[in-house]
Design a protein around this motif. Structure first.
Motif, mmCIF file in Angstrom:
data_model
loop_
_atom_site.group_PDB
_atom_site.id
_atom_site.type_symbol
_atom_site.label_atom_id
_atom_site.label_comp_id
_atom_site.label_asym_id
_atom_site.label_seq_id
_atom_site.Cartn_x
_atom_site.Cartn_y
_atom_site.Cartn_z
ATOM 1 N N MET A 160 0.840 -1.173 0.000
ATOM 2 C CA MET A 160 0.000 0.000 0.000
ATOM 3 C C MET A 160 0.893 1.246 0.000
ATOM 4 N N LYS A 161 0.489 2.237 -0.782
ATOM 5 C CA LYS A 161 1.222 3.497 -0.838
ATOM 6 C C LYS A 161 0.266 4.636 -0.503
ATOM 7 N N ILE A 162 0.724 5.526 0.376
ATOM 8 C CA ILE A 162 -0.093 6.661 0.794
ATOM 9 C C ILE A 162 0.613 7.953 0.405
ATOM 10 N N ALA A 163 -0.155 8.882 -0.162
ATOM 11 C CA ALA A 163 0.341 10.228 -0.448
ATOM 12 C C ALA A 163 -0.337 11.169 0.545
ATOM 13 N N TYR A 164 0.453 11.893 1.304
ATOM 14 C CA TYR A 164 -0.049 12.775 2.355
ATOM 15 C C TYR A 164 0.232 14.219 1.929
ATOM 16 N N TYR A 165 -0.827 15.005 1.749
ATOM 17 C CA TYR A 165 -0.700 16.405 1.351
ATOM 18 C C TYR A 165 -1.209 17.281 2.490
ATOM 19 N N HIS A 166 -0.339 18.164 2.987
ATOM 20 C CA HIS A 166 -0.725 18.995 4.128
ATOM 21 C C HIS A 166 -0.430 20.461 3.865
ATOM 22 N N ALA A 167 -1.175 21.288 4.560
ATOM 23 C CA ALA A 167 -0.892 22.724 4.617
ATOM 24 C C ALA A 167 -0.500 22.981 6.065
ATOM 25 N N SER A 168 0.655 23.545 6.265
ATOM 26 C CA SER A 168 1.123 23.792 7.622
ATOM 27 C C SER A 168 1.635 25.216 7.701
ATOM 28 N N LYS A 169 1.002 26.005 8.521
ATOM 29 C CA LYS A 169 1.395 27.415 8.640
ATOM 30 C C LYS A 169 2.464 27.625 9.714
ATOM 31 N N PHE A 170 2.307 26.969 10.856
ATOM 32 C CA PHE A 170 3.239 27.162 11.968
ATOM 33 C C PHE A 170 4.025 25.897 12.322
ATOM 34 N N GLY A 171 3.964 24.864 11.473
ATOM 35 C CA GLY A 171 4.725 23.641 11.704
ATOM 36 C C GLY A 171 3.975 22.542 12.411
ATOM 37 N N ASN A 172 2.767 22.812 12.902
ATOM 38 C CA ASN A 172 2.002 21.767 13.587
ATOM 39 C C ASN A 172 1.577 20.665 12.618
ATOM 40 N N GLY A 173 1.101 21.049 11.445
ATOM 41 C CA GLY A 173 0.694 20.069 10.437
ATOM 42 C C GLY A 173 1.864 19.239 9.948
ATOM 43 N N ALA A 174 3.036 19.867 9.829
ATOM 44 C CA ALA A 174 4.233 19.134 9.414
ATOM 45 C C ALA A 174 4.631 18.108 10.473
ATOM 46 N N ALA A 175 4.490 18.475 11.747
ATOM 47 C CA ALA A 175 4.813 17.541 12.831
ATOM 48 C C ALA A 175 3.856 16.356 12.824
ATOM 49 N N VAL A 176 2.574 16.611 12.581
ATOM 50 C CA VAL A 176 1.579 15.536 12.510
ATOM 51 C C VAL A 176 1.890 14.628 11.317
#
Length: 162
Positions: A1-17
């Motif tokens: 299985m392959k997952i593509a994760y696309y995020h918007a992170s303004k202050f780095g919280n989304g990047a950490a998640v």
């Protein structure tokens, strides 16, 4: 299985998640490619078995850049997706000190419903959704957020095994 994760992170919280999610899925033998939506072309998304989209809440809505990304996402009907957002944590009422009910919170927090509406309009199939709370305007993430992300990863791994 392959997952593509696309995020918007303004202050780095989304990047950490996103990083925690990638680590949790790697422990299950699942490859996750993480991309910030700023660096991705929504009309040419990489092929994947599952797409995970994430946006922080801003005034109870997904970031405008995230909404535009989802509107232009070129995915075939029936494509499986999941949502994992970062949203402002509910706070007690200043006058009564009581926490808002789920119904009250749903009136002002519409990040996941808006994202779902945009993706369902493309006839995509939602398999899961989750939320990690941010305790302040710029962070930090709520206590125990890693466990929430790990639980979300477990649910996706279980649903893909079926």
């Amino acid at each position: 299985m392959k997952i593509a994760y696309y995020h918007a992170s303004k202050f780095g919280n989304g990047a950490a998640v996103a990083a925690e999610f990638r680590t949790a899925m790697a422990a299950k033998g699942v490859a996750v490619d993480v991309h910030h939506i700023r660096e991705a072309d929504p009309t040419a998304l990489e092929p994947a078995d599952l797409y995970v989209f994430s946006s922080p809440g801003r005034m109870g809505r997904p970031l405008g850049r995230a909404r535009r990304f989802l509107k232009h996402a070129a995915l075939p009907a029936g494509t499986r997706y999941a949502l994992l957002t970062t949203e402002g944590a509910p706070r007690p009422d200043k006058n009564t000190g009581q926490m808002p009910t789920a119904e009250e919170t749903a009136r002002w927090q519409k990040v996941r419903p808006i994202m779902t509406e945009l993706l369902d309009a493309k006839s995509l199939t939602k398999v899961a959704e989750g939320c990690v709370y941010v305790t302040g305007m710029k962070g930090p993430l709520e206590d125990g957020w890693q466990a929430k992300v790990d639980s979300f990863a477990d649910s996706l791994a279980a649903s893909s095994a079926r």
